[in-house]
Design an enzyme around this catalytic site. Sequence first.
Site, short mmCIF file in Angstrom:
data_model
loop_
_atom_site.label_atom_id
_atom_site.label_comp_id
_atom_site.label_asym_id
_atom_site.label_seq_id
_atom_site.Cartn_x
_atom_site.Cartn_y
_atom_site.Cartn_z
N HIS A 120 45.07 41.10 65.41
CA HIS A 120 46.55 40.93 65.05
C HIS A 120 46.99 42.29 64.87
O HIS A 120 46.61 42.91 63.89
CB HIS A 120 46.88 40.08 63.93
CG HIS A 120 48.26 39.84 63.59
ND1 HIS A 120 48.76 38.69 63.18
CD2 HIS A 120 49.50 40.78 63.81
CE1 HIS A 120 50.08 38.53 63.02
NE2 HIS A 120 50.58 39.63 63.40
N LEU A 121 47.56 43.01 66.07
CA LEU A 121 47.88 44.36 65.74
C LEU A 121 48.81 44.93 64.52
O LEU A 121 49.62 43.93 64.09
CB LEU A 121 49.03 44.62 66.88
CG LEU A 121 48.74 45.06 68.30
CD1 LEU A 121 50.02 44.93 69.33
CD2 LEU A 121 48.10 46.30 68.35
N HIS A 122 48.65 45.99 64.01
CA HIS A 122 49.35 46.33 62.93
C HIS A 122 49.37 47.94 62.70
O HIS A 122 48.08 48.48 63.04
CB HIS A 122 48.80 45.59 61.71
CG HIS A 122 47.43 45.78 61.23
ND1 HIS A 122 46.60 44.97 61.95
CD2 HIS A 122 46.62 46.72 60.23
CE1 HIS A 122 45.20 45.38 61.61
NE2 HIS A 122 45.19 46.21 60.60
N TRP A 123 50.23 48.60 62.52
CA TRP A 123 50.33 49.87 62.37
C TRP A 123 49.97 50.41 61.01
O TRP A 123 50.58 49.24 60.04
CB TRP A 123 51.78 50.62 62.39
CG TRP A 123 51.97 50.70 64.14
CD1 TRP A 123 52.16 51.99 64.74
CD2 TRP A 123 52.12 49.86 65.26
NE1 TRP A 123 52.37 51.83 66.01
CE2 TRP A 123 52.38 50.54 66.39
CE3 TRP A 123 52.56 48.47 65.28
CZ2 TRP A 123 52.64 50.02 67.40
CZ3 TRP A 123 52.77 47.89 66.37
CH2 TRP A 123 52.96 48.59 67.49
#
Length: 164
Positions: A120-123
């Site tokens: 799950h992409l996260h910055w």
Amino acid sequence: VDQLWAPWRMGYVQTKPNPTANSCFLCQILQETEDRENLVLRRTSQSIVVLNRYPYNNGHLLIAPREHLANLQDLTPECLLDLQFQLRDMMDLLSECIKAEGFNVGLNLGRVAGAGLPGHLHWHIVPRWSGDTNFMPVMTDARVIVQSLDALWLILNEKMSSNS
Ligand SMILES: [Zn+2]
């Protein structure tokens, strides 16, 4: 060093035990409604902003798309744009509320790059201060978070409410 006050450790102790291999804390938070407990700062139609429970520095935020997607290539243009707006707004918020002087902003893509949650992409937004001495004295490998996460959530949340 043993006596450093580290209120975030309490949160660590209280986290739900034994998440399954398939569980994703971002997806879980997205489904739940306890935003204060989950340290959620903002929800948009495309994204979610949450305080990192295991911060590198005071005010360390995570910004993620709502969908459980691992690659930038999978995001719609609308979602990509929304995420950029969140990055901008949250840096403004941290500058205003806790006087951040600079930021490290980044993505860890894949396990080899150190992603703790590669699905799950996260910055990450990590606020920085000159010498980082105002908010995080660094002593060997000890990390000191001066404000508790809950207190910080209240400050940031109040500021966002008054801005909107
Ligand atoms: Zn997810």
